[in-house]
Design a protein around this motif. Structure first.
Motif, PDB file in Angstrom:
ATOM      1  N   CYS A 187       0.847  -1.191   0.000  1.00 51.27           N
ATOM      2  CA  CYS A 187       0.000   0.000   0.000  1.00 51.27           C
ATOM      3  C   CYS A 187       0.888   1.248   0.000  1.00 51.27           C
ATOM      4  CB  CYS A 187      -0.896   0.019   1.237  1.00 51.27           C
ATOM      5  SG  CYS A 187      -2.089  -1.327   1.257  1.00 51.27           S
ATOM      6  N   LEU A 188       0.729   2.091  -1.025  1.00 56.29           N
ATOM      7  CA  LEU A 188       1.509   3.310  -1.169  1.00 56.29           C
ATOM      8  C   LEU A 188       0.837   4.450  -0.392  1.00 56.29           C
ATOM      9  CD1 LEU A 188       2.320   3.078  -4.991  1.00 56.29           C
ATOM     10  CD2 LEU A 188       3.686   2.272  -3.047  1.00 56.29           C
ATOM     11  N   PRO A 189       1.590   5.503  -0.008  1.00 53.22           N
ATOM     12  CA  PRO A 189       1.001   6.625   0.763  1.00 53.22           C
ATOM     13  C   PRO A 189      -0.152   7.287   0.014  1.00 53.22           C
ATOM     14  CG  PRO A 189       3.399   6.726   0.815  1.00 53.22           C
ATOM     15  CD  PRO A 189       3.035   5.670  -0.181  1.00 53.22           C
ATOM     16  N   SER A 190      -1.345   7.158   0.540  1.00 54.14           N
ATOM     17  CA  SER A 190      -2.544   7.772  -0.030  1.00 54.14           C
ATOM     18  C   SER A 190      -3.606   7.726   1.053  1.00 54.14           C
ATOM     19  CB  SER A 190      -3.009   7.024  -1.275  1.00 54.14           C
ATOM     20  OG  SER A 190      -4.205   7.578  -1.771  1.00 54.14           O
ATOM     21  N   LYS A 191      -3.924   8.867   1.613  1.00 46.88           N
ATOM     22  CA  LYS A 191      -4.832   8.923   2.748  1.00 46.88           C
ATOM     23  C   LYS A 191      -6.198   8.380   2.374  1.00 46.88           C
ATOM     24  CE  LYS A 191      -6.170  10.035   6.892  1.00 46.88           C
ATOM     25  NZ  LYS A 191      -5.676   9.256   8.044  1.00 46.88           N
ATOM     26  N   HIS A 192      -6.692   7.369   3.167  1.00 48.34           N
ATOM     27  CA  HIS A 192      -8.022   6.803   2.931  1.00 48.34           C
ATOM     28  C   HIS A 192      -8.547   6.202   4.224  1.00 48.34           C
ATOM     29  CE1 HIS A 192      -5.358   3.263   2.429  1.00 48.34           C
ATOM     30  NE2 HIS A 192      -6.393   2.585   2.921  1.00 48.34           N
ATOM     31  N   LYS A 232     -13.233  -4.634   1.955  1.00 52.05           N
ATOM     32  CA  LYS A 232     -14.374  -3.851   2.421  1.00 52.05           C
ATOM     33  C   LYS A 232     -14.399  -2.477   1.711  1.00 52.05           C
ATOM     34  CE  LYS A 232     -15.956  -6.873   5.311  1.00 52.05           C
ATOM     35  NZ  LYS A 232     -17.275  -7.506   5.115  1.00 52.05           N
ATOM     36  N   PRO A 233     -15.534  -1.801   1.704  1.00 56.95           N
ATOM     37  CA  PRO A 233     -15.644  -0.534   0.965  1.00 56.95           C
ATOM     38  C   PRO A 233     -14.690   0.534   1.497  1.00 56.95           C
ATOM     39  CG  PRO A 233     -17.811  -1.382   1.512  1.00 56.95           C
ATOM     40  CD  PRO A 233     -16.825  -2.208   2.279  1.00 56.95           C
ATOM     41  N   VAL A 234     -14.136   1.306   0.575  1.00 53.57           N
ATOM     42  CA  VAL A 234     -13.351   2.488   0.925  1.00 53.57           C
ATOM     43  C   VAL A 234     -14.343   3.618   1.216  1.00 53.57           C
ATOM     44  CG1 VAL A 234     -11.666   4.176   0.117  1.00 53.57           C
ATOM     45  CG2 VAL A 234     -11.404   1.746  -0.478  1.00 53.57           C
ATOM     46  N   THR A 235     -14.268   4.184   2.423  1.00 54.09           N
ATOM     47  CA  THR A 235     -15.260   5.192   2.822  1.00 54.09           C
ATOM     48  C   THR A 235     -14.833   6.616   2.466  1.00 54.09           C
ATOM     49  OG1 THR A 235     -14.264   5.257   5.024  1.00 54.09           O
ATOM     50  CG2 THR A 235     -16.119   3.747   4.679  1.00 54.09           C
ATOM     51  N   SER A 236     -13.513   6.842   2.326  1.00 51.53           N
ATOM     52  CA  SER A 236     -13.044   8.173   1.918  1.00 51.53           C
ATOM     53  C   SER A 236     -11.639   8.045   1.358  1.00 51.53           C
ATOM     54  CB  SER A 236     -13.045   9.148   3.112  1.00 51.53           C
ATOM     55  OG  SER A 236     -12.095   8.758   4.084  1.00 51.53           O
ATOM     56  N   GLY A 237     -11.276   8.974   0.490  1.00 57.06           N
ATOM     57  CA  GLY A 237      -9.939   9.003  -0.067  1.00 57.06           C
ATOM     58  C   GLY A 237      -9.737   7.962  -1.164  1.00 57.06           C
ATOM     59  N   TYR A 238      -8.465   7.698  -1.446  1.00 55.77           N
ATOM     60  CA  TYR A 238      -8.081   6.723  -2.474  1.00 55.77           C
ATOM     61  C   TYR A 238      -7.098   5.724  -1.870  1.00 55.77           C
ATOM     62  CZ  TYR A 238      -9.970  10.169  -5.749  1.00 55.77           C
ATOM     63  OH  TYR A 238     -10.777  11.041  -6.417  1.00 55.77           O
ATOM     64  N   ARG A 239      -7.303   4.454  -2.184  1.00 55.00           N
ATOM     65  CA  ARG A 239      -6.374   3.395  -1.722  1.00 55.00           C
ATOM     66  C   ARG A 239      -5.548   2.963  -2.935  1.00 55.00           C
ATOM     67  NH1 ARG A 239      -6.527  -2.449  -0.824  1.00 55.00           N
ATOM     68  NH2 ARG A 239      -5.388  -2.956   1.105  1.00 55.00           N
ATOM     69  N   LEU A 240      -4.234   3.225  -2.911  1.00 56.45           N
ATOM     70  CA  LEU A 240      -3.337   2.948  -4.037  1.00 56.45           C
ATOM     71  C   LEU A 240      -2.385   1.826  -3.638  1.00 56.45           C
ATOM     72  CD1 LEU A 240      -2.430   3.846  -6.886  1.00 56.45           C
ATOM     73  CD2 LEU A 240      -0.799   5.395  -5.760  1.00 56.45           C
ATOM     74  N   THR A 241      -2.404   0.729  -4.410  1.00 54.36           N
ATOM     75  CA  THR A 241      -1.610  -0.449  -4.034  1.00 54.36           C
ATOM     76  C   THR A 241      -0.870  -1.007  -5.243  1.00 54.36           C
ATOM     77  OG1 THR A 241      -3.406  -2.014  -4.468  1.00 54.36           O
ATOM     78  CG2 THR A 241      -3.275  -1.076  -2.244  1.00 54.36           C
ATOM     79  N   LEU A 242       0.296  -1.602  -4.959  1.00 56.74           N
ATOM     80  CA  LEU A 242       1.056  -2.387  -5.937  1.00 56.74           C
ATOM     81  C   LEU A 242       0.817  -3.863  -5.654  1.00 56.74           C
ATOM     82  CD1 LEU A 242       4.467  -0.458  -5.876  1.00 56.74           C
ATOM     83  CD2 LEU A 242       2.846  -0.534  -7.790  1.00 56.74           C
ATOM     84  N   ILE A 243       0.444  -4.632  -6.695  1.00 54.33           N
ATOM     85  CA  ILE A 243       0.167  -6.065  -6.548  1.00 54.33           C
ATOM     86  C   ILE A 243       1.293  -6.844  -7.228  1.00 54.33           C
ATOM     87  CG2 ILE A 243      -1.492  -7.920  -6.939  1.00 54.33           C
ATOM     88  CD1 ILE A 243      -2.501  -5.750  -5.103  1.00 54.33           C
ATOM     89  N   TYR A 244       1.828  -7.859  -6.489  1.00 53.56           N
ATOM     90  CA  TYR A 244       2.903  -8.699  -7.005  1.00 53.56           C
ATOM     91  C   TYR A 244       2.481 -10.178  -6.942  1.00 53.56           C
ATOM     92  CZ  TYR A 244       6.117  -4.710  -6.636  1.00 53.56           C
ATOM     93  OH  TYR A 244       6.735  -3.496  -6.783  1.00 53.56           O
ATOM     94  N   ASN A 245       2.910 -10.938  -7.920  1.00 54.79           N
ATOM     95  CA  ASN A 245       2.818 -12.398  -7.859  1.00 54.79           C
ATOM     96  C   ASN A 245       3.988 -12.936  -7.047  1.00 54.79           C
ATOM     97  OD1 ASN A 245       0.517 -12.780  -9.418  1.00 54.79           O
ATOM     98  ND2 ASN A 245       1.677 -12.796 -11.339  1.00 54.79           N
ATOM     99  N   LEU A 246       3.725 -13.815  -6.097  1.00 51.40           N
ATOM    100  CA  LEU A 246       4.785 -14.485  -5.348  1.00 51.40           C
ATOM    101  C   LEU A 246       5.037 -15.850  -5.981  1.00 51.40           C
ATOM    102  CD1 LEU A 246       3.859 -13.639  -1.647  1.00 51.40           C
ATOM    103  CD2 LEU A 246       5.596 -12.578  -3.109  1.00 51.40           C
ATOM    104  N   THR A 247       6.263 -16.071  -6.393  1.00 51.16           N
ATOM    105  CA  THR A 247       6.630 -17.338  -7.043  1.00 51.16           C
ATOM    106  C   THR A 247       7.841 -17.918  -6.335  1.00 51.16           C
ATOM    107  OG1 THR A 247       8.145 -16.315  -8.631  1.00 51.16           O
ATOM    108  CG2 THR A 247       5.827 -16.439  -9.258  1.00 51.16           C
ATOM    109  N   TYR A 248       8.054 -19.226  -6.581  1.00 50.12           N
ATOM    110  CA  TYR A 248       9.250 -19.874  -6.058  1.00 50.12           C
ATOM    111  C   TYR A 248      10.382 -19.715  -7.052  1.00 50.12           C
ATOM    112  CZ  TYR A 248       6.538 -22.165  -2.394  1.00 50.12           C
ATOM    113  OH  TYR A 248       5.773 -22.420  -1.308  1.00 50.12           O
ATOM    114  N   ASN A 249      11.551 -19.446  -6.532  1.00 48.25           N
ATOM    115  CA  ASN A 249      12.737 -19.385  -7.370  1.00 48.25           C
ATOM    116  C   ASN A 249      13.182 -20.806  -7.683  1.00 48.25           C
ATOM    117  OD1 ASN A 249      15.137 -18.927  -8.625  1.00 48.25           O
ATOM    118  ND2 ASN A 249      16.104 -17.824  -6.924  1.00 48.25           N
ATOM    119  N   LEU A 250      13.131 -21.200  -8.954  1.00 43.89           N
ATOM    120  CA  LEU A 250      13.407 -22.579  -9.328  1.00 43.89           C
ATOM    121  C   LEU A 250      14.861 -22.795  -9.733  1.00 43.89           C
ATOM    122  CD1 LEU A 250      10.174 -23.342 -11.347  1.00 43.89           C
ATOM    123  CD2 LEU A 250      10.640 -23.591  -8.919  1.00 43.89           C
ATOM    124  N   SER A 251      15.774 -22.127  -9.088  1.00 44.59           N
ATOM    125  CA  SER A 251      17.184 -22.338  -9.389  1.00 44.59           C
ATOM    126  C   SER A 251      17.595 -23.739  -8.957  1.00 44.59           C
ATOM    127  CB  SER A 251      18.033 -21.292  -8.667  1.00 44.59           C
ATOM    128  OG  SER A 251      17.819 -21.358  -7.265  1.00 44.59           O
TER     129      SER A 251
END
Length: 986
Positions: A187-192, A232-251
């Motif tokens: 979650c990046l800085p964004s008041k909500h 759940k619903p955002v009641t005020s402001g904006y919620r800004l997020t970065l989404i990543y896939n978690l994978t196993y390193n197959l080295s």
């Protein structure tokens, strides 16, 4: 590093290897299952299915959106509107909820994180997640997936699979991309306010709230893919997020050594030592252990497992490799069907009374309804139950088999298939007051089996039609060549070859009992084809197992493929001819046909020669060549049936071994079997072709060709028609009756005259005649034409369509034009005319007309004239010119008589009574005769072009083409002109 919860499992059996001399009554299966369950249950981590932490001292990631520029953090209102304009609607297509449409997303291609310091921060976050979830720090990677912006009122419904905009499961393909096992959200800085994330797993729910530090701080949360989550619903402001896939390193080397715990490993080693010691003493041949989580078939491999499942399977992988056991993964399905009790409200038509299907989980659950509110129906009496694996895969994810039956005793934790099911079908109250309940259980399992049993296990699937044995043999052979130092592939290949040989040997040694039909017996005891046995032969040579080589050759249902004999030749070069000579002798005896034996020997020589070095001949090569020639000669010294293919094989033999072998061995063999016309024609045809390519001298070919053809012509019989033969046996000089109406001769033994038909290809005879023309064998040409003319008079009529007319067609359209012989040549013109005339008379036959009718009348002169007309077979109409009373008297005699009609014609005085025979006798087969006429006209027209047929038939064209010889003239008319007068014919 993840720790292990070391807690006792009650009841806990005593671990340790049972002595080999333990009593037979000891239940090894129960002991092994209990100890295996106990050891694996203690392999567990302290990691959670989700984690949430603030990210202290995190730098600004330098968020840059294409076509917009840098985004300020904390997020400003104008930048939020810019992201909304540039984004796509995440939920517009999949959800009707307005709150879902308030979530906007950007793909990784649309944005960048340009601050170099952010990568180290991301790695620190991933390491923390790996530690908290027990995934292993050195094995987890984060891949950018989305940038999500939640506006006011944005929310998502509870989802077991990911909400749109969050990562979805990706099929496991370790060779290309690693599988996704979890999700990371930063979650990046964004008041909500609002926007809490609810994570639920197995009834346990955790609330992750990023709003508290959203004004100026960073936070991250992660969870496994198997959870249910809801925003759940955002009641005020904006919620800004970065989404990543978690994978196993197959080295390489990462997976094999992860989370190996010595104490648990020792416990498992003792379990498998006990299993090995108990083999053959009612020990299990395979066991199925249920994992904690459920995984789809498309995403199933050790690299796709999570949490405790991953730790346990990796531990089993290492221990089983040392104990010679195999580990597979699969999805086990169990179906239980039976009668149940009706719901209390069924009689009123409420609730589940009308039947339907219920799912454990989100299946048919209403919004807000908890799984625990649905009560599954009890089965009071079980009528049917099945348990099986949809498929099993090795730990790398490669499918090994499918649709495998599993017994109850094979399951380590049977309680997982008796408690709450995954879903059920409930019929409701049926006619007769019955209720049917069907329960469905589905679990992901580990399949364990001793390596020594693995081949038998999969071979059982082959016998049930679930696996193909031929590719299996090929794969094991490839493994044995690629890894010659690995004994496992060779051991599996040897055992598989033994099982195939045993099956074919059992089939060949059994007879068909009287209460079995052949088809029933073969469906129960089927044998493997020559293709499979060919693979076994090649495998036995690769293994240098001459005992298997000999046994495989003894159970071949038919001849092997050429490439198998080529491989045999290559193996002889490697093993030495002396080592395999006895086996080769037995193999040659199984090849009874000339062409099969010669082709096999030739392929063996070719295979040997393809790998032997250039230079002086090796001793093995000379011995092998001499052996092949001796076996070829041996096949010609025995009275065996011959076939068309043998003719071409004999010419190849003559080319290889020379003229002496041709005259001393080949020609006597052909003369002995000269009555086999297709074989003899095939031989002389190939012999003629040998003169064209100069592989055999022309004078040798002419001499041998004439010698064989002179013996062949008398044997060129097409069979005989029994009725024709009966007639001709009375007087050989009497011609065949034109209409074919032959009566049985009383004193002739009819049992010796069974109709006999020999089908000889007319094109082959035409080709034989063409070769005779090319070699100027005039006497043989005349002999062939005379023989075919004679055969046309006695052969069964079907010989015309199969042999004689096709021969004539090739003669007119191919042979004669090729040799510049005019169609008007007297020899061929006379032959064609005779053949067509005989065909018309013998096949079509005379028109079957017969106008005879019964006699009627009172005996007066007028009735007598009427009867003379009725019994005359040649007339169908008569006219009586007489007075009215006499006409009425004659008309009364034929009135209402079947097949007769009468009418008065008032064209002259006295008027005439015209009597007609209006219906022919159907028993004479006139309709079938007409069909034969049409067929004959089509055949004659198809002999060549109209010009060619006219030229070759000459002056007889109109007669033969119109079938004049078998057509009767139109019926005549008789007239009676007065009382007492005789009938006058017109």
């Amino acid at each position: 590093m993840a720790a292990v919860i070391d807690r006792p499992i009650e009841p806990r059996p005593v671990e340790g290897v049972v002595p080999v001399d333990a009593p037979v009554c000891m239940n090894y299966a129960c002991i092994i299952k209990q100890q295996l369950h106990s050891a694996l249950s203690r392999i567990a981590s302290t990691g959670s299915f989700t984690t949430f932490n603030p990210c202290l001292n995190a730098p600004n990631p330098g968020l840059f959106v294409k076509d917009i520029g840098f985004i300020s953090l904390p997020l400003l209102e104008r930048d939020a509107h810019s992201i909304i304009q540039a984004s796509l609607q995440s939920f517009g297509k999949d959800f009707a909820l307005a709150s879902a449409r308030m979530i906007k997303e950007l793909d990784p291609e649309r944005f960048e994180l340009r601050n170099p310091a952010w990568q180290q921060t991301l790695q620190d976050i991933v390491n923390s997640v790996a530690l908290d979830t027990a995934a292993g720090m050195s094995t987890v990677k984060a891949e950018p997936y989305k940038l999500l912006l939640y506006q006011r009122a944005a929310r998502s419904k509870p989802q077991e699979q990911y909400v749109v905009g969050w990562p979805k499961p990706r099929p496991c393909d370790p060779e290309k991309r690693p599988p996704v096992f979890g999700t990371l959200e930063i979650c990046l800085p964004s008041k909500h306010e609002g926007g809490e994330l609810y994570i639920t797993r197995e009834g346990q729910t955790k609330i992750l709230d990023s709003s508290k530090s959203s004004g100026f701080g960073y936070s991250f949360m992660a969870w496994y893919n198997t959870v249910t989550h809801e925003v759940k619903p955002v009641t005020s402001g904006y919620r800004l997020t970065l989404i990543y896939n978690l994978t196993y390193n197959l080295s390489p080397g990462t997976l094999q050594r992860m989370a190996m715990f010595d104490s648990e490993k020792e416990s498992l080693q003792r379990v498998f030592a006990l299993w090995n010691a108990a083999l053959g003493k009612a020990s299990p041949k395979k066991l199925v252990y249920t994992l904690d989580q459920k995984y789809p078939n498309t995403n199933l491999s050790v690299n796709c497992l999570m949490g405790n499942d991953r730790l346990r399977v990796l531990c089993l992988q290492e221990v089983c490799a040392e104990a010679n056991f195999q580990v597979y993964l699969g999805n086990l399905e169990r179906t239980v069907r039976g009668g149940g009790d009706e719901d209390e409200d069924d009689a009123y038509g409420y609730g589940n009374g009308f039947g339907g299907r219920a799912y454990f989980g989100d299946g048919l659950r209403s919004e807000g309804q908890d799984d625990s509110t649905y009560v599954f129906h009890e089965i009071t009496n079980i009528s049917a139950e099945t348990t099986g694996l949809e498929q099993i895969v090795d730990l790398s994810g490669s499918e090994t088999a499918a649709n495998i039956h599993v017994g109850k005793c094979d399951v380590v934790q049977p309680e997982h298939f008796t408690n709450c099911p995954d879903s059920e079908d409930y019929s409701g109250l049926e006619s007769g007051g019955r209720v049917t309940v069907t329960r469905y259980y589905r679990r992901t399992v580990v399949v364990l089996m001793p390596e020594n049993y693995r081949t038998e296990f999969f071979f059982g699937l082959v016998r049930n039609g679930r696996l193909d044995v031929k590719p299996w043999i090929e794969r094991l052979m490839w493994d044995a060549r690629a890894n010659p130092s690995n004994p496992r592939s060779k051991r599996d290949l040897t055992r598989l070859c033994q099982l195939v040989i045993e099956m074919n040997k059992a089939f060949l040694e059994k007879n068909y009992p009287g209460h079995f039909t052949k088809s029933e017996w073969e469906s129960k005891y089927s044998q493997y084809s020559e293709g499979v046995i060919g693979g076994v032969v090649r495998a036995s040579l690769l293994l240098e197992r001459l005992d298997l080589f000999e046994e495989a050759l003894a159970v071949v249902p038919q001849g092997l493929s050429p490439w198998v004999y080529v491989d045999i030749g290559k193996a002889i070069h490697a093993l030495g001819f002396a080592r395999v000579k006895n086996q080769l002798n037995k193999a040659a005896r199984n090849l009874s046909r000339v062409y099969e034996r010669y082709n096999a020997l030739d392929d063996i020589l070719f295979g040997y020669e393809s790998v032997r070095p250039q230079g002086p001949c090796h001793m093995d090569w000379e011995d092998l060549e001499g052996w092949a020639k001796a076996k070829t000669q041996e096949s010609l010294d025995h009275g065996i049936p011959v076939y068309r293919k043998d003719g071409s094989a004999l010419v190849r033999i003559a080319k290889k071994y020379g003229n002496r072998f041709l005259f001393q061995r080949v020609l006597p063999f052909v003369k002995t079997n000269i009555s086999n016309i297709p074989f003899a024609i095939a031989f002389v045809t190939k012999l003629f072709e040998a003169s064209k390519d100069e592989s055999i001298a022309n004078d040798v070919v002419v001499y041998a060709f004439r010698d064989i053809v002179s013996d062949l012509i008398p044997e060129l019989t097409l069979g005989f028609d029994s009725e024709t033969a009966r007639y001709q046996n009375t007087d050989r000089s009497t011609p065949v009756p034109a209409n074919g109406a032959l009566e049985t001769i009383p004193y002739l033994d009819q049992s010796s005259l069974i109709p006999f038909v020999r089908k000889i290809d007319g094109q082959s005879i035409a080709q034989l005649l063409s070769h005779c023309i090319s070699l100027n064998l005039d006497q043989e040409i005349s002999g062939i034409l005379r023989k075919l003319t004679a055969e046309s008079r006695t052969a069964y009529p079907s010989a015309f369509h199969f042999t004689l007319l096709p021969f004539l067609s090739h003669l007119l359209t191919n042979v004669l034009p090729a040799h510049n012989i005019p169609l008007r040549d007297p020899r061929y013109q006379h032959f064609t005319q005779q053949l067509i005339a005989t065909y018309t008379i013998r096949y079509v036959r005379l028109e079957p007309r017969n106008w005879v009718r019964p006699r009627y009348g009172c005996g007066c002169d007028d009735c007598e004239m009427l009867n003379r007309f009725l019994v005359d077979p040649k007339f169908d109409t008569v006219g009586f010119a007489m007075a009215k009373k006499r006409r009425e008297h004659v008309e009364s005699q034929v009135q209402d008589k079947e097949g007769l009609s009468a009418e008065t014609v008032k064209l002259s005085t006295p008027h005439s009574l015209v009597v007609r025979k209006v219906q022919e006798d159907k028993s004479m087969g006139l309709a079938k005769w007409r069909e034969r006429c049409v067929e004959a006209e089509e055949w004659i027209g198809s002999l060549g072009t109209i010009e060619q047929v006219k030229e070759v038939l000459g002056w007889r064209y109109e007669e033969l083409a119109s079938l004049k010889a078998v057509r009767m003239e139109k019926a005549s008319v008789a007239w009676a002109v007065g009382p007492g007068r005789r009938i006058r014919y017109s």
